[in-house]
Design a protein around this motif. Sequence first.
Motif, mmCIF file in Angstrom:
data_model
loop_
_atom_site.group_PDB
_atom_site.id
_atom_site.type_symbol
_atom_site.label_atom_id
_atom_site.label_comp_id
_atom_site.label_asym_id
_atom_site.label_seq_id
_atom_site.Cartn_x
_atom_site.Cartn_y
_atom_site.Cartn_z
ATOM 1 N N PRO A 254 -9.631 -37.779 -0.457
ATOM 2 C CA PRO A 254 -8.192 -37.508 -0.600
ATOM 3 C C PRO A 254 -7.476 -38.752 -1.107
ATOM 4 O O PRO A 254 -7.753 -39.865 -0.636
ATOM 5 C CB PRO A 254 -7.751 -37.173 0.832
ATOM 6 N N THR A 255 -6.589 -38.577 -2.048
ATOM 7 C CA THR A 255 -5.884 -39.748 -2.587
ATOM 8 C C THR A 255 -4.593 -39.326 -3.291
ATOM 9 O O THR A 255 -4.354 -38.139 -3.489
ATOM 10 C CB THR A 255 -6.824 -40.504 -3.570
ATOM 11 N N GLY A 256 -3.786 -40.306 -3.659
ATOM 12 C CA GLY A 256 -2.553 -40.025 -4.396
ATOM 13 C C GLY A 256 -2.850 -39.877 -5.881
ATOM 14 O O GLY A 256 -3.954 -40.166 -6.351
ATOM 15 N N TYR A 257 -1.854 -39.453 -6.617
ATOM 16 C CA TYR A 257 -2.048 -39.235 -8.056
ATOM 17 C C TYR A 257 -0.687 -39.088 -8.711
ATOM 18 O O TYR A 257 0.350 -39.038 -8.018
ATOM 19 C CB TYR A 257 -2.880 -37.960 -8.305
ATOM 20 N N ALA A 258 -0.714 -38.996 -10.026
ATOM 21 C CA ALA A 258 0.494 -38.605 -10.759
ATOM 22 C C ALA A 258 0.064 -37.855 -12.003
ATOM 23 O O ALA A 258 -1.005 -38.116 -12.550
ATOM 24 C CB ALA A 258 1.312 -39.831 -11.150
ATOM 25 N N ARG A 259 0.898 -36.916 -12.415
ATOM 26 C CA ARG A 259 0.666 -36.236 -13.701
ATOM 27 C C ARG A 259 1.591 -36.836 -14.744
ATOM 28 O O ARG A 259 2.794 -36.975 -14.512
ATOM 29 C CB ARG A 259 0.961 -34.739 -13.579
ATOM 30 N N VAL A 260 1.013 -37.191 -15.872
ATOM 31 C CA VAL A 260 1.828 -37.597 -17.022
ATOM 32 C C VAL A 260 1.372 -36.720 -18.183
ATOM 33 O O VAL A 260 0.246 -36.864 -18.662
ATOM 34 C CB VAL A 260 1.641 -39.091 -17.369
ATOM 35 N N GLY A 261 2.211 -35.811 -18.601
ATOM 36 C CA GLY A 261 1.824 -34.882 -19.664
ATOM 37 C C GLY A 261 0.592 -34.097 -19.246
ATOM 38 O O GLY A 261 0.567 -33.439 -18.207
ATOM 39 N N GLU A 262 -0.461 -34.221 -20.034
ATOM 40 C CA GLU A 262 -1.688 -33.471 -19.750
ATOM 41 C C GLU A 262 -2.767 -34.369 -19.148
ATOM 42 O O GLU A 262 -3.963 -34.154 -19.373
ATOM 43 C CB GLU A 262 -2.183 -32.799 -21.036
ATOM 44 N N THR A 263 -2.337 -35.385 -18.405
ATOM 45 C CA THR A 263 -3.297 -36.294 -17.764
ATOM 46 C C THR A 263 -2.934 -36.470 -16.299
ATOM 47 O O THR A 263 -1.761 -36.623 -15.955
ATOM 48 C CB THR A 263 -3.260 -37.683 -18.452
ATOM 49 N N ILE A 264 -3.959 -36.448 -15.441
ATOM 50 C CA ILE A 264 -3.775 -36.852 -14.043
ATOM 51 C C ILE A 264 -4.285 -38.286 -13.931
ATOM 52 O O ILE A 264 -5.389 -38.600 -14.391
ATOM 53 C CB ILE A 264 -4.582 -35.964 -13.082
ATOM 54 N N LEU B 256 1.246 -29.416 -9.486
ATOM 55 C CA LEU B 256 0.845 -30.833 -9.509
ATOM 56 C C LEU B 256 2.041 -31.745 -9.236
ATOM 57 O O LEU B 256 1.919 -32.756 -8.548
ATOM 58 C CB LEU B 256 0.221 -31.193 -10.861
ATOM 59 N N ASP B 257 3.195 -31.372 -9.753
ATOM 60 C CA ASP B 257 4.355 -32.252 -9.596
ATOM 61 C C ASP B 257 4.945 -32.187 -8.188
ATOM 62 O O ASP B 257 5.582 -33.130 -7.737
ATOM 63 C CB ASP B 257 5.428 -31.891 -10.632
ATOM 64 N N GLU B 258 4.725 -31.088 -7.504
ATOM 65 C CA GLU B 258 5.245 -30.982 -6.135
ATOM 66 C C GLU B 258 4.276 -31.564 -5.100
ATOM 67 O O GLU B 258 4.698 -32.006 -4.030
ATOM 68 C CB GLU B 258 5.545 -29.513 -5.800
ATOM 69 N N GLY B 259 2.998 -31.564 -5.428
ATOM 70 C CA GLY B 259 1.997 -32.058 -4.476
ATOM 71 C C GLY B 259 2.033 -33.562 -4.312
ATOM 72 O O GLY B 259 2.607 -34.291 -5.134
ATOM 73 N N PHE B 260 1.446 -34.030 -3.217
ATOM 74 C CA PHE B 260 1.355 -35.468 -2.960
ATOM 75 C C PHE B 260 -0.074 -35.970 -3.002
ATOM 76 O O PHE B 260 -0.354 -37.084 -3.371
ATOM 77 C CB PHE B 260 1.890 -35.788 -1.558
ATOM 78 N N ILE B 261 -0.940 -35.117 -2.492
ATOM 79 C CA ILE B 261 -2.319 -35.546 -2.257
ATOM 80 C C ILE B 261 -3.245 -34.670 -3.091
ATOM 81 O O ILE B 261 -3.096 -33.452 -3.119
ATOM 82 C CB ILE B 261 -2.671 -35.364 -0.764
ATOM 83 N N CYS B 262 -4.172 -35.326 -3.752
ATOM 84 C CA CYS B 262 -5.227 -34.549 -4.387
ATOM 85 C C CYS B 262 -6.534 -34.878 -3.687
ATOM 86 O O CYS B 262 -6.657 -35.916 -3.019
ATOM 87 C CB CYS B 262 -5.309 -34.834 -5.887
ATOM 88 N N HIS B 263 -7.478 -33.986 -3.790
ATOM 89 C CA HIS B 263 -8.822 -34.241 -3.267
ATOM 90 C C HIS B 263 -9.755 -34.330 -4.469
ATOM 91 O O HIS B 263 -9.804 -33.403 -5.281
ATOM 92 C CB HIS B 263 -9.256 -33.123 -2.321
ATOM 93 N N VAL B 264 -10.437 -35.465 -4.567
ATOM 94 C CA VAL B 264 -11.323 -35.701 -5.705
ATOM 95 C C VAL B 264 -12.761 -35.486 -5.231
ATOM 96 O O VAL B 264 -13.251 -36.226 -4.372
ATOM 97 C CB VAL B 264 -11.169 -37.146 -6.243
ATOM 98 N N GLY B 265 -13.406 -34.480 -5.773
ATOM 99 C CA GLY B 265 -14.790 -34.187 -5.408
ATOM 100 C C GLY B 265 -15.733 -34.700 -6.477
ATOM 101 O O GLY B 265 -15.483 -34.519 -7.676
#
Length: 229
Positions: free
Chosen positions: A52-62, A32-41
């Motif tokens: 497809p969109t951007g995201y960030a992980r903070v602890g146990e939350t995207i 998750l930390d290396e990726g840039f793009i997530c796909h939200v289905g």
Amino acid sequence: MEVARYRTTERTRARRLPERVAYDRATVHAILDEGFICHVGFQVDGQPYVVPTGYARVGETIYLHGSTGSRIGLWPGMDVCVTVTLLDGLVLARSAFHHSMNYRSVMALGRTRSVGDPDEKEAALRAVVEHIVPGRSAEVRGGDRRELAATAVLALPLTEVSAKVRTGPPKDDEPDYVLPIWAGVLPLALSPGSPEPDPLLDSSVPLPPHVASWSRQAPRPRGRGRSAR
Ligand SMILES: Cc1cc2nc3c(=O)[nH]c(=O)nc-3n(C[C@H](O)[C@H](O)[C@H](O)COP(=O)(O)OP(=O)(O)OC[C@H]3O[C@@H](n4cnc5c(N)ncnc54)[C@H](O)[C@@H]3O)c2cc1C
């Protein structure tokens, strides 16, 4: 104390090549930390969409964000499947059938929560910028009230999560190994080109270190054994 693995559920239990699938937080977080793009289905009125969109992980939350007018912004409390994929190489086999890719991917299932608390919202948006270019959020102008109001932020807790990783050379059928056909892996990596200043940039503004030294330097997994598609 935090458990090192995500609980395997009926929905995340791997049926296909289970030896490739991992549930440990360290593997999931690294992808998750290396990726840039997530796909939200998600599904609306029976129609599946994958955004497809951007995201960030903070602890146990995207954290996901989008315009309040976008589908992502309009659908807090929706059931989603979020995937992140890193492509590490093209796996070129002797047979067409056994062509494959080396990859690391994450799949997270759950229900989104709309982030209303202004402090959490601001921290999430900062995390999205930091995720893309570490060190940048401290240097840029933060969002103003109008921008924050126009931006919806969704949180997805990491609870039902799996990772899948393929490494290594192609796995051909035994009789094909004698064929005089090149086989192997063409490694792929994401690397930056030279920064291109905005034509409207004041030429006295220097290139900041966080741009000059940007890299995604996570070590690529290298498998030694043979591995199937
Ligand atoms: C770049 C890339 C290329 C791929 N190419 C192919 C291909 O050409 N053909 C092919 O059959 N498969 C391919 N895969 C693998 C594919 O993602 C699936 O794992 C595979 O199709 C089996 O899906 P399934 O739903 O039947 O697996 P199941 O084993 O039934 O899935 C059960 C659970 O395992 C977990 N899981 C399954 N796949 C993944 C995953 N990729 N990442 C994280 N968790 C996962 C999920 O929690 C899922 O709900 C590729 C994957 C990537 C990332």
